[in-house]
Design an enzyme around this catalytic site. Sequence first.
Site, mmCIF file in Angstrom:
data_model
loop_
_atom_site.group_PDB
_atom_site.id
_atom_site.type_symbol
_atom_site.label_atom_id
_atom_site.label_comp_id
_atom_site.label_asym_id
_atom_site.label_seq_id
_atom_site.Cartn_x
_atom_site.Cartn_y
_atom_site.Cartn_z
ATOM 1 N N ARG A 211 17.145 -23.466 45.469
ATOM 2 C CA ARG A 211 17.466 -23.635 46.892
ATOM 3 C C ARG A 211 16.901 -22.536 47.780
ATOM 4 O O ARG A 211 16.819 -21.374 47.375
ATOM 5 C CB ARG A 211 18.996 -23.703 47.072
ATOM 6 C CG ARG A 211 19.596 -24.967 46.481
ATOM 7 C CD ARG A 211 21.116 -24.932 46.462
ATOM 8 N NE ARG A 211 21.649 -26.219 46.010
ATOM 9 C CZ ARG A 211 21.760 -26.567 44.716
ATOM 10 N NH1 ARG A 211 21.401 -25.722 43.773
ATOM 11 N NH2 ARG A 211 22.241 -27.757 44.400
ATOM 12 N N HIS B 9 14.030 -27.466 45.273
ATOM 13 C CA HIS B 9 12.931 -27.902 44.398
ATOM 14 C C HIS B 9 11.661 -28.278 45.160
ATOM 15 O O HIS B 9 10.961 -29.227 44.805
ATOM 16 C CB HIS B 9 13.384 -29.049 43.509
ATOM 17 C CG HIS B 9 14.495 -28.689 42.569
ATOM 18 N ND1 HIS B 9 14.651 -27.414 42.057
ATOM 19 C CD2 HIS B 9 15.527 -29.430 42.055
ATOM 20 C CE1 HIS B 9 15.717 -27.388 41.262
ATOM 21 N NE2 HIS B 9 16.262 -28.579 41.253
ATOM 22 N N HIS C 169 12.552 -28.902 34.640
ATOM 23 C CA HIS C 169 13.902 -29.448 34.807
ATOM 24 C C HIS C 169 14.228 -30.473 33.717
ATOM 25 O O HIS C 169 14.539 -31.636 34.010
ATOM 26 C CB HIS C 169 14.053 -30.066 36.190
ATOM 27 C CG HIS C 169 15.449 -30.059 36.720
ATOM 28 N ND1 HIS C 169 16.440 -30.860 36.209
ATOM 29 C CD2 HIS C 169 16.022 -29.335 37.716
ATOM 30 C CE1 HIS C 169 17.558 -30.661 36.877
ATOM 31 N NE2 HIS C 169 17.337 -29.721 37.798
ATOM 32 N N VAL C 170 14.190 -30.047 32.470
ATOM 33 C CA VAL C 170 14.506 -30.933 31.348
ATOM 34 C C VAL C 170 16.012 -30.945 31.093
ATOM 35 O O VAL C 170 16.656 -29.891 31.082
ATOM 36 C CB VAL C 170 13.776 -30.475 30.063
ATOM 37 C CG1 VAL C 170 14.190 -31.321 28.868
ATOM 38 C CG2 VAL C 170 12.269 -30.549 30.262
ATOM 39 N N TYR C 171 16.565 -32.143 30.880
ATOM 40 C CA TYR C 171 17.950 -32.289 30.430
ATOM 41 C C TYR C 171 17.922 -32.465 28.911
ATOM 42 O O TYR C 171 17.317 -33.404 28.392
ATOM 43 C CB TYR C 171 18.602 -33.534 31.017
ATOM 44 C CG TYR C 171 18.946 -33.509 32.475
ATOM 45 C CD1 TYR C 171 20.280 -33.467 32.885
ATOM 46 C CD2 TYR C 171 17.962 -33.591 33.452
ATOM 47 C CE1 TYR C 171 20.622 -33.502 34.237
ATOM 48 C CE2 TYR C 171 18.287 -33.626 34.802
ATOM 49 C CZ TYR C 171 19.623 -33.573 35.181
ATOM 50 O OH TYR C 171 19.943 -33.613 36.517
ATOM 51 N N ASP D 193 26.754 -24.758 37.017
ATOM 52 C CA ASP D 193 25.525 -24.841 37.798
ATOM 53 C C ASP D 193 25.318 -23.453 38.363
ATOM 54 O O ASP D 193 25.597 -23.170 39.523
ATOM 55 C CB ASP D 193 25.642 -25.885 38.902
ATOM 56 C CG ASP D 193 24.273 -26.272 39.474
ATOM 57 O OD1 ASP D 193 23.284 -25.635 39.087
ATOM 58 O OD2 ASP D 193 24.214 -27.209 40.289
ATOM 59 N N GLN E 14 18.790 -20.867 35.446
ATOM 60 C CA GLN E 14 19.888 -21.705 35.930
ATOM 61 C C GLN E 14 20.397 -22.559 34.767
ATOM 62 O O GLN E 14 19.625 -23.268 34.122
ATOM 63 C CB GLN E 14 19.419 -22.613 37.067
ATOM 64 C CG GLN E 14 20.547 -23.301 37.823
ATOM 65 C CD GLN E 14 21.094 -22.473 38.970
ATOM 66 O OE1 GLN E 14 20.578 -21.392 39.247
ATOM 67 N NE2 GLN E 14 22.114 -22.973 39.650
ATOM 68 N N GLU F 166 16.990 -23.720 32.956
ATOM 69 C CA GLU F 166 15.885 -23.666 33.908
ATOM 70 C C GLU F 166 15.474 -22.221 34.175
ATOM 71 O O GLU F 166 16.022 -21.566 35.070
ATOM 72 C CB GLU F 166 16.296 -24.345 35.208
ATOM 73 C CG GLU F 166 16.860 -25.745 35.027
ATOM 74 C CD GLU F 166 17.651 -26.218 36.229
ATOM 75 O OE1 GLU F 166 17.515 -25.628 37.336
ATOM 76 O OE2 GLU F 166 18.435 -27.185 36.084
#
Length: 359
Positions: free
Chosen positions: A91, A116, A192-194, A263, A298, A325
Amino acid sequence: MARAPVFVALLCLAAIALASGADARKMVGVYVLKKGDFSVKITNWGATIMSIVVPDSKGNLADVVLGMDTLAEVVNDTSYFGPLTGRVAQRIARGRFVLDGKVYHTYLNDGKNAIHGGHRGFSKVIWTVKEYVAGGDSPYITLYYRSFDGEQGFPGDLDVYATYQLSSPYVLSVRTNATALNKATPVNFLQHVYWNLGGHGSGDVLGHTLQLSASRYTPLDKELLPSSGRVEPVAGTNYDFRTPTPIGARIRQVMGGQMVGYDLNYVVDGEGMRKVATVRDGKSGRGLELSANQPAMQFYTGNWLNNTKGKDGKVYNQYGGFCLETQAYPDAVNHPEFPSIIVRPGQVYKHDMVYKFSY
Protein backbone atom coordinates in the site's frame (compact mmCIF):
# COMPACT_ATOMS: atom_id res chain seq x y z
CA MET A 1 -15.57 -26.36 -24.56
CA ALA A 2 -12.40 -25.30 -22.75
CA ARG A 3 -11.11 -23.43 -25.82
CA ALA A 4 -13.78 -20.74 -25.86
CA PRO A 5 -12.76 -18.97 -22.61
CA VAL A 6 -9.12 -18.96 -23.72
CA PHE A 7 -10.09 -17.52 -27.11
CA VAL A 8 -12.15 -14.82 -25.42
CA ALA A 9 -9.24 -14.11 -23.08
CA LEU A 10 -6.87 -13.67 -26.01
CA LEU A 11 -9.27 -11.28 -27.73
CA CYS A 12 -9.50 -9.26 -24.50
CA LEU A 13 -5.73 -9.24 -24.14
CA ALA A 14 -5.23 -8.07 -27.72
CA ALA A 15 -7.68 -5.22 -27.06
CA ILE A 16 -5.81 -4.28 -23.89
CA ALA A 17 -2.51 -4.28 -25.79
CA LEU A 18 -3.92 -2.00 -28.49
CA ALA A 19 -5.54 0.34 -25.99
CA SER A 20 -2.30 0.70 -24.02
CA GLY A 21 -0.13 1.26 -27.05
CA ALA A 22 1.65 -2.05 -26.47
CA ASP A 23 2.88 -4.26 -29.31
CA ALA A 24 -0.27 -6.09 -30.43
CA ARG A 25 1.91 -8.94 -31.71
CA LYS A 26 2.83 -9.94 -28.18
CA MET A 27 1.17 -13.25 -27.44
CA VAL A 28 -0.17 -14.39 -24.11
CA GLY A 29 0.46 -18.01 -23.33
CA VAL A 30 1.02 -20.62 -20.66
CA TYR A 31 4.56 -21.95 -20.23
CA VAL A 32 5.54 -25.11 -18.36
CA LEU A 33 8.91 -25.69 -16.68
CA LYS A 34 9.47 -29.35 -15.87
CA LYS A 35 12.23 -31.28 -14.13
CA GLY A 36 11.30 -34.88 -13.37
CA ASP A 37 8.13 -34.90 -11.28
CA PHE A 38 8.59 -31.22 -10.38
CA SER A 39 6.74 -28.77 -12.63
CA VAL A 40 5.76 -25.10 -12.62
CA LYS A 41 3.22 -23.43 -14.91
CA ILE A 42 3.60 -19.72 -15.67
CA THR A 43 1.77 -17.22 -17.86
CA ASN A 44 3.23 -13.99 -19.18
CA TRP A 45 0.01 -12.26 -18.18
CA GLY A 46 1.19 -10.59 -14.98
CA ALA A 47 4.23 -12.92 -14.76
CA THR A 48 1.83 -15.20 -12.89
CA ILE A 49 2.65 -18.56 -11.29
CA MET A 50 -0.41 -20.68 -12.15
CA SER A 51 0.65 -23.99 -10.59
CA ILE A 52 3.50 -25.76 -8.80
CA VAL A 53 3.36 -29.55 -8.68
CA VAL A 54 5.55 -31.44 -6.18
CA PRO A 55 5.39 -34.88 -4.52
CA ASP A 56 4.39 -35.61 -0.92
CA SER A 57 6.03 -38.06 1.48
CA LYS A 58 4.33 -40.99 -0.30
CA GLY A 59 5.23 -39.82 -3.77
CA ASN A 60 1.77 -38.47 -4.56
CA LEU A 61 1.82 -35.37 -6.75
CA ALA A 62 -0.27 -32.29 -6.00
CA ASP A 63 -0.49 -28.66 -7.07
CA VAL A 64 0.38 -26.61 -3.97
CA VAL A 65 -0.66 -23.11 -5.12
CA LEU A 66 -4.14 -21.63 -5.39
CA GLY A 67 -5.18 -20.27 -8.75
CA MET A 68 -7.33 -20.43 -11.86
CA ASP A 69 -7.64 -22.90 -14.74
CA THR A 70 -7.88 -20.62 -17.78
CA LEU A 71 -6.30 -17.43 -19.05
CA ALA A 72 -9.71 -15.75 -19.03
CA GLU A 73 -10.03 -16.46 -15.31
CA VAL A 74 -6.47 -15.28 -14.64
CA VAL A 75 -7.21 -12.00 -16.44
CA ASN A 76 -10.34 -11.43 -14.35
CA ASP A 77 -8.82 -12.56 -11.03
CA THR A 78 -9.17 -10.05 -8.18
CA SER A 79 -7.50 -12.15 -5.45
CA TYR A 80 -3.94 -11.82 -6.83
CA PHE A 81 -3.44 -15.56 -7.28
CA GLY A 82 0.26 -15.80 -8.13
CA PRO A 83 1.27 -12.64 -10.06
CA LEU A 84 4.32 -10.45 -9.71
CA THR A 85 2.99 -7.14 -8.39
CA GLY A 86 4.51 -3.67 -8.88
CA ARG A 87 5.69 -1.00 -9.72
CA VAL A 88 5.15 -0.56 -5.99
CA ALA A 89 3.57 -3.56 -4.29
CA GLN A 90 1.67 -3.26 -1.02
CA ARG A 91 0.00 0.00 0.00
CA ILE A 92 0.77 3.65 -0.60
CA ALA A 93 -1.20 5.88 1.76
CA ARG A 94 -3.70 8.00 -0.19
CA GLY A 95 -1.80 7.00 -3.33
CA ARG A 96 0.44 9.99 -2.77
CA PHE A 97 4.16 10.58 -2.26
CA VAL A 98 6.72 13.35 -2.66
CA LEU A 99 9.96 12.68 -4.52
CA ASP A 100 12.65 15.31 -5.08
CA GLY A 101 10.17 18.04 -4.20
CA LYS A 102 7.46 16.91 -6.63
CA VAL A 103 4.12 15.45 -5.56
CA TYR A 104 2.97 12.29 -7.33
CA HIS A 105 -0.51 10.77 -7.25
CA THR A 106 -0.96 7.10 -8.10
CA TYR A 107 -4.13 5.21 -8.96
CA LEU A 108 -6.36 4.50 -5.92
CA ASN A 109 -7.62 0.91 -5.94
CA ASP A 110 -7.86 0.08 -2.22
CA GLY A 111 -10.36 2.53 -0.80
CA LYS A 112 -8.48 5.79 -0.19
CA ASN A 113 -5.13 4.10 -0.87
CA ALA A 114 -3.17 2.46 -3.68
CA ILE A 115 -2.14 -1.20 -3.58
CA HIS A 116 0.06 -3.45 -5.75
CA GLY A 117 0.80 -0.75 -8.32
CA GLY A 118 -2.76 0.38 -9.04
CA HIS A 119 -5.66 -1.10 -10.99
CA ARG A 120 -3.32 -1.92 -13.88
CA GLY A 121 -0.09 -2.73 -12.12
CA PHE A 122 2.45 -5.29 -13.29
CA SER A 123 0.01 -8.09 -12.44
CA LYS A 124 -2.39 -6.83 -15.13
CA VAL A 125 -0.09 -6.38 -18.15
CA ILE A 126 1.40 -8.54 -20.89
CA TRP A 127 5.06 -9.40 -20.35
CA THR A 128 7.35 -10.26 -23.27
CA VAL A 129 8.90 -13.74 -23.26
CA LYS A 130 12.62 -13.15 -23.78
CA GLU A 131 13.88 -16.71 -23.25
CA TYR A 132 12.17 -20.03 -22.59
CA VAL A 133 13.74 -23.44 -21.98
CA ALA A 134 11.07 -25.94 -20.94
CA GLY A 135 13.22 -28.87 -19.83
CA GLY A 136 16.77 -30.05 -19.19
CA ASP A 137 18.88 -29.61 -16.08
CA SER A 138 17.70 -26.07 -15.32
CA PRO A 139 14.51 -25.15 -17.20
CA TYR A 140 13.72 -21.44 -17.07
CA ILE A 141 11.73 -18.57 -18.52
CA THR A 142 12.73 -14.90 -18.61
CA LEU A 143 10.01 -12.26 -18.94
CA TYR A 144 10.42 -8.57 -19.72
CA TYR A 145 8.23 -5.50 -19.26
CA ARG A 146 8.85 -1.83 -20.06
CA SER A 147 6.89 0.31 -17.60
CA PHE A 148 6.40 3.75 -19.10
CA ASP A 149 6.74 7.19 -17.54
CA GLY A 150 3.45 8.10 -15.84
CA GLU A 151 2.07 4.55 -15.78
CA GLN A 152 -0.43 4.42 -12.90
CA GLY A 153 1.06 7.76 -11.79
CA PHE A 154 4.66 6.59 -11.26
CA PRO A 155 7.55 8.63 -12.67
CA GLY A 156 10.07 7.48 -15.26
CA ASP A 157 10.56 4.58 -17.64
CA LEU A 158 11.53 1.29 -16.00
CA ASP A 159 12.99 -1.85 -17.60
CA VAL A 160 11.86 -4.94 -15.67
CA TYR A 161 13.02 -8.57 -15.94
CA ALA A 162 11.79 -11.67 -14.11
CA THR A 163 13.36 -15.12 -14.44
CA TYR A 164 11.77 -18.31 -13.10
CA GLN A 165 14.11 -21.32 -12.97
CA LEU A 166 13.99 -24.89 -11.63
CA SER A 167 16.94 -26.77 -10.18
CA SER A 168 17.60 -29.83 -8.02
CA PRO A 169 16.33 -30.92 -5.66
CA TYR A 170 12.89 -29.26 -6.01
CA VAL A 171 14.08 -25.67 -6.04
CA LEU A 172 12.33 -22.76 -7.78
CA SER A 173 14.27 -19.52 -7.98
CA VAL A 174 12.68 -16.21 -8.94
CA ARG A 175 15.10 -13.45 -9.89
CA THR A 176 13.79 -9.97 -10.65
CA ASN A 177 15.52 -6.72 -11.49
CA ALA A 178 14.47 -3.27 -12.63
CA THR A 179 16.53 -0.43 -14.06
CA ALA A 180 15.35 3.18 -13.81
CA LEU A 181 16.06 4.80 -17.18
CA ASN A 182 15.41 8.52 -16.88
CA LYS A 183 13.75 9.52 -13.58
CA ALA A 184 14.00 8.56 -9.93
CA THR A 185 11.12 6.26 -8.99
CA PRO A 186 9.96 4.04 -6.11
CA VAL A 187 10.20 0.30 -6.82
CA ASN A 188 8.98 -2.65 -4.75
CA PHE A 189 7.97 -6.03 -6.21
CA LEU A 190 6.44 -9.06 -4.54
CA GLN A 191 5.31 -12.49 -5.72
CA HIS A 192 1.72 -12.99 -4.56
CA VAL A 193 1.48 -16.79 -4.41
CA TYR A 194 -1.09 -18.45 -2.13
CA TRP A 195 0.35 -21.70 -0.73
CA ASN A 196 -1.36 -24.83 0.56
CA LEU A 197 1.18 -27.63 0.96
CA GLY A 198 -1.60 -30.17 1.31
CA GLY A 199 -2.65 -29.29 -2.22
CA HIS A 200 -4.82 -26.42 -3.40
CA GLY A 201 -8.43 -26.85 -2.39
CA SER A 202 -7.55 -29.45 0.26
CA GLY A 203 -8.95 -27.38 3.14
CA ASP A 204 -7.50 -24.73 5.43
CA VAL A 205 -3.84 -24.20 6.27
CA LEU A 206 -4.30 -23.62 10.02
CA GLY A 207 -2.46 -26.84 10.83
CA HIS A 208 0.62 -25.92 8.78
CA THR A 209 3.61 -25.20 11.04
CA LEU A 210 5.37 -21.90 10.34
CA GLN A 211 8.72 -20.53 11.45
CA LEU A 212 9.81 -17.00 10.54
CA SER A 213 13.26 -15.43 10.75
CA ALA A 214 11.70 -12.25 12.07
CA SER A 215 12.03 -10.81 15.56
CA ARG A 216 10.31 -7.50 14.69
CA TYR A 217 7.26 -6.25 12.84
CA THR A 218 5.63 -2.97 11.76
CA PRO A 219 2.32 -2.34 13.58
CA LEU A 220 -0.48 -1.54 11.13
CA ASP A 221 -3.54 0.66 11.54
CA LYS A 222 -7.14 -0.07 10.49
CA GLU A 223 -6.24 0.57 6.85
CA LEU A 224 -3.31 -1.89 7.10
CA LEU A 225 -0.84 1.00 6.85
CA PRO A 226 2.23 1.47 9.10
CA SER A 227 1.02 4.96 9.97
CA SER A 228 2.99 5.15 13.23
CA GLY A 229 6.27 4.33 11.50
CA ARG A 230 7.20 2.17 14.48
CA VAL A 231 9.04 -1.14 14.42
CA GLU A 232 8.34 -3.33 17.45
CA PRO A 233 9.48 -6.75 18.76
CA VAL A 234 7.27 -9.79 18.18
CA ALA A 235 8.23 -11.21 21.59
CA GLY A 236 5.16 -11.50 23.82
CA THR A 237 2.72 -10.90 20.95
CA ASN A 238 0.45 -13.12 18.85
CA TYR A 239 2.75 -12.43 15.90
CA ASP A 240 5.71 -14.42 17.20
CA PHE A 241 6.69 -17.28 14.84
CA ARG A 242 10.37 -17.45 15.73
CA THR A 243 9.85 -21.05 16.76
CA PRO A 244 7.73 -23.51 14.71
CA THR A 245 4.08 -22.76 15.48
CA PRO A 246 0.81 -23.84 13.82
CA ILE A 247 -0.59 -20.98 11.73
CA GLY A 248 -3.94 -21.34 13.48
CA ALA A 249 -2.59 -21.39 17.04
CA ARG A 250 -3.34 -17.71 17.76
CA ILE A 251 -5.15 -16.64 14.61
CA ARG A 252 -8.34 -15.56 16.39
CA GLN A 253 -6.43 -13.17 18.66
CA VAL A 254 -4.45 -11.25 16.04
CA MET A 255 -4.95 -7.81 14.52
CA GLY A 256 -6.57 -6.44 17.66
CA GLY A 257 -9.90 -8.01 16.81
CA GLN A 258 -10.21 -5.89 13.65
CA MET A 259 -10.23 -8.99 11.46
CA VAL A 260 -9.70 -12.68 11.89
CA GLY A 261 -6.34 -13.60 10.46
CA TYR A 262 -2.81 -12.41 9.71
CA ASP A 263 -2.06 -9.60 7.25
CA LEU A 264 1.12 -8.23 8.73
CA ASN A 265 4.54 -6.99 7.67
CA TYR A 266 7.51 -8.65 9.37
CA VAL A 267 11.04 -7.25 9.42
CA VAL A 268 13.35 -10.09 8.35
CA ASP A 269 16.41 -10.62 10.54
CA GLY A 270 19.79 -10.18 8.89
CA GLU A 271 20.75 -8.79 5.50
CA GLY A 272 21.32 -10.07 1.97
CA MET A 273 20.14 -13.45 0.78
CA ARG A 274 19.01 -15.41 3.85
CA LYS A 275 16.30 -17.76 5.09
CA VAL A 276 12.98 -16.00 5.65
CA ALA A 277 10.47 -18.75 6.43
CA THR A 278 10.02 -22.48 6.83
CA VAL A 279 6.60 -24.13 6.54
CA ARG A 280 5.57 -27.77 6.92
CA ASP A 281 2.31 -29.61 6.44
CA GLY A 282 2.24 -32.62 8.76
CA LYS A 283 -0.45 -34.48 6.82
CA SER A 284 1.31 -34.55 3.45
CA GLY A 285 4.85 -34.26 4.78
CA ARG A 286 5.60 -31.43 2.36
CA GLY A 287 7.87 -28.61 3.46
CA LEU A 288 8.76 -25.23 1.99
CA GLU A 289 11.77 -23.08 2.78
CA LEU A 290 11.85 -19.51 1.45
CA SER A 291 14.99 -17.41 1.16
CA ALA A 292 15.13 -13.85 -0.15
CA ASN A 293 17.20 -10.66 -0.15
CA GLN A 294 14.51 -8.15 0.87
CA PRO A 295 14.21 -6.40 4.25
CA ALA A 296 10.61 -7.42 5.00
CA MET A 297 7.83 -9.92 4.34
CA GLN A 298 4.03 -9.69 4.43
CA PHE A 299 2.37 -12.76 5.94
CA TYR A 300 -1.25 -13.16 4.84
CA THR A 301 -3.62 -16.02 5.65
CA GLY A 302 -6.28 -15.71 2.95
CA ASN A 303 -8.68 -13.95 5.30
CA TRP A 304 -10.95 -12.71 2.50
CA LEU A 305 -11.28 -15.94 0.51
CA ASN A 306 -14.98 -16.76 0.54
CA ASN A 307 -16.42 -19.44 -1.71
CA THR A 308 -13.88 -18.41 -4.35
CA LYS A 309 -13.87 -20.60 -7.46
CA GLY A 310 -10.45 -22.07 -8.14
CA LYS A 311 -8.74 -24.68 -10.30
CA ASP A 312 -10.05 -28.19 -10.94
CA GLY A 313 -13.52 -27.33 -9.66
CA LYS A 314 -12.14 -26.55 -6.21
CA VAL A 315 -13.57 -23.82 -4.01
CA TYR A 316 -11.31 -21.72 -1.77
CA ASN A 317 -12.58 -20.44 1.55
CA GLN A 318 -11.09 -18.46 4.43
CA TYR A 319 -7.59 -19.70 5.35
CA GLY A 320 -7.51 -21.89 2.23
CA GLY A 321 -4.01 -20.59 1.51
CA PHE A 322 -1.28 -18.37 2.93
CA CYS A 323 1.10 -15.86 1.35
CA LEU A 324 4.76 -15.17 2.16
CA GLU A 325 5.40 -11.91 0.29
CA THR A 326 9.02 -10.78 0.55
CA GLN A 327 9.16 -7.04 -0.03
CA ALA A 328 10.29 -3.61 1.15
CA TYR A 329 8.49 -2.01 4.08
CA PRO A 330 4.90 -1.06 3.13
CA ASP A 331 4.35 2.63 2.34
CA ALA A 332 8.12 3.14 2.63
CA VAL A 333 7.89 5.98 0.12
CA ASN A 334 6.08 8.03 2.80
CA HIS A 335 8.28 6.98 5.73
CA PRO A 336 11.87 8.29 5.66
CA GLU A 337 12.56 6.22 8.78
CA PHE A 338 12.13 3.03 6.69
CA PRO A 339 14.75 1.74 4.20
CA SER A 340 14.39 3.69 0.96
CA ILE A 341 12.77 2.14 -2.12
CA ILE A 342 13.86 4.94 -4.48
CA VAL A 343 15.78 3.82 -7.57
CA ARG A 344 17.58 6.57 -9.46
CA PRO A 345 18.47 6.63 -13.17
CA GLY A 346 21.02 3.96 -13.97
CA GLN A 347 20.51 2.16 -10.66
CA VAL A 348 19.19 -1.41 -10.57
CA TYR A 349 16.65 -2.83 -8.13
CA LYS A 350 17.12 -6.55 -7.43
CA HIS A 351 14.70 -8.88 -5.66
CA ASP A 352 15.59 -12.59 -5.52
CA MET A 353 13.55 -15.42 -4.02
CA VAL A 354 14.35 -19.11 -3.65
CA TYR A 355 11.64 -21.67 -2.83
CA LYS A 356 13.00 -25.05 -1.74
CA PHE A 357 10.49 -27.90 -1.39
CA SER A 358 10.96 -31.08 0.64
CA TYR A 359 8.92 -34.13 1.61
